[in-house]
Design an enzyme around this catalytic site. Structure first.
Site, PDB file in Angstrom:
ATOM      1  N   SER A   1      33.800  24.579  44.834  1.00 44.94           N
ATOM      2  CA  SER A   1      33.622  23.751  45.807  1.00 44.94           C
ATOM      3  C   SER A   1      34.487  23.446  46.705  1.00 44.94           C
ATOM      4  CB  SER A   1      33.741  21.961  45.143  1.00 44.94           C
ATOM      5  OG  SER A   1      33.379  21.030  46.611  1.00 44.94           O
ATOM      6  N   SER A   2      34.127  23.889  48.151  1.00 50.73           N
ATOM      7  CA  SER A   2      35.144  24.807  48.895  1.00 50.73           C
ATOM      8  C   SER A   2      35.693  24.327  49.175  1.00 50.73           C
ATOM      9  CB  SER A   2      34.431  25.302  49.644  1.00 50.73           C
ATOM     10  OG  SER A   2      33.339  26.620  49.574  1.00 50.73           O
ATOM     11  N   MET A   3      37.165  24.145  50.700  1.00 45.88           N
ATOM     12  CA  MET A   3      37.816  23.486  50.528  1.00 45.88           C
ATOM     13  C   MET A   3      36.927  22.791  51.950  1.00 45.88           C
ATOM     14  SD  MET A   3      41.287  25.342  52.815  1.00 45.88           S
ATOM     15  CE  MET A   3      42.335  24.403  53.795  1.00 45.88           C
TER      16      MET A   3
END
Length: 382
Positions: free
Chosen positions: A100-102
């Protein structure tokens, strides 16, 4: 504090941080609040470390709910899979393969995508499904196609999307191929990095469409590029900000180790010399990006020693040439050894000095052109 209270407090705290750093723009406020991140985060994650390229220890919702909530609503990437799913358990695997990207990066890229009502969007890399849900809320599920190469990841994401009330077109397959049945697209966004922008992405876009994707050269460094497609089949645009994403699986390469380059015991046929350029100067993200643009087909590896010193190895992708530079603290000169038809240290040093002579420009000073035949050219903007 109940789970609902933790979610609301975390969402508000993260929203304030994203608004303060400029990544969460007003036209994405409604989607942010309607699509909470925690609904798209699995029970066990490995939060990113401060440097952005390492993972901490596993955090499990069932074992430490408070730590899990803190991780979910922190502005850090969360690794959700290791080694393409081959690694199981709570230890760290060898290589992260889904995340889950920043949140800062998520909303910065969505802002760069500049969507409008009615736009049809192709997303490459479904991951947990959060990005696809945000797009679906903003544009309607029927206008969003999302492609994920990993079957189990895609299944989990589709379940989370359905549970949250969204039904974008979900595809299990190679993201490099796009998805012709739902083309043409007005926007393409990739949540994985590329070395070469796939021709299919451009061909499946309308002229004037935009492609937002992390792009990185062979040497290292990476940045988000914003390309506009042209009627002749080319695409052109500048870089918005640095990034650090996992590589598109179709463009991964296996890197040989240093022993594959040596024809005999050290130093083999290497030629010794010295340089006043410290190997430490080559490790910054912007420096690596610029060197990669100037020096194709070369990549670095670092061999570190217990006393704090290290050797920087340079290898060419053709496995014909290598070079080393030894770093020790307090030195003004550093030993270099080079072998093969390419003098890799000389090339890399020349690339660094080119960048240094121009004031050490950041990634936003560069632009990328993808020609109709697929050739890539990166130049420094005036």
């Amino acid at each position: 504090m109940t789970a609902r209270q933790a979610a609301e407090a975390g969402r508000d705290r993260l929203a304030s941080a994203l608004i303060a750093n400029g990544s969460l723009q007003p036209d994405w406020f409604a989607a942010y609040h309607a699509v909470p991140r925690h609904l798209f985060v699995p029970d066990t994650v490995w939060p990113g470390m401060a440097d952005g390229v390492r993972q901490g220890h596993a955090v499990s919702r069932s074992q430490d709910a408070a730590a899990w909530w803190r991780a979910v609503y922190s502005d850090v990437p969360l690794t959700t899979q290791w080694d393409d799913g081959a690694h199981l358990g709570n230890s760290r695997g060898t290589a992260p393969s889904s995340s889950s990207s920043m949140p800062t990066m998520v909303f910065s890229m969505l802002a760069a995508l500049d969507v409008a009502d009615g736009h049809r969007v192709l997303e490459i890399g479904t991951g947990t499904g959060w990005n696809a849900a945000l797009l679906s809320h903003r544009l309607g599920s029927a206008n969003v196609t999302t492609v994920e190469v990993d079957g189990s990841t895609a299944t989990d994401a589709q379940r989370r999307l359905a549970r949250s009330g969204y039904a974008p077109v979900t595809v299990v397959g190679d993201g490099a191929a796009g998805h012709p049945p739902t083309a043409p697209f007005d926007r393409v966004i990739a949540t994985c990095s590329v070395r070469d922008v796939p021709r299919a992405w451009i061909e499946q876009c309308r002229p004037g469409a935009m492609i937002v994707a992390p792009w990185g050269p062979e040497y290292g460094g990476e940045a988000v590029v914003k390309l506009t497609t042209q009627p002749d089949g080319s695409a052109h645009g500048g870089f918005a900000r640095s990034s650090a994403f996992m590589r598109l699986r179709a463009q991964r390469v296996a890197r040989p180790n240093s022993l594959a380059y040596l024809s005999a015991p050290w130093p083999a046929d290497g030629v010794r010399s010295a340089t006043t350029l410290s190997p430490d100067e080559l490790g910054g993200w912007a420096a690596m990006f610029a060197i990669g643009v100037r020096v194709p087909g070369v990549f670095p590896l670092t061999e570190r020693y217990p006393d704090g010193t290290y050797t920087l190895w340079l290898h060419d992708t053709a496995v014909t040439s290598w070079a080393t530079a030894d770093w020790e603290p307090g030195r003004a000169e550093f030993e270099v050894v080079q072998s093969g038809p390419r003098r890799l240290w000389d090339e890399v040093e020349a690339g660094w000095r080119w960048w240094d002579a121009r004031g050490r420009p950041g990634v936003e000073r560069f632009a990328l052109t993808v020609a109709p035949d697929g050739a890539h050219a990166v130049r420094l903007k005036r």
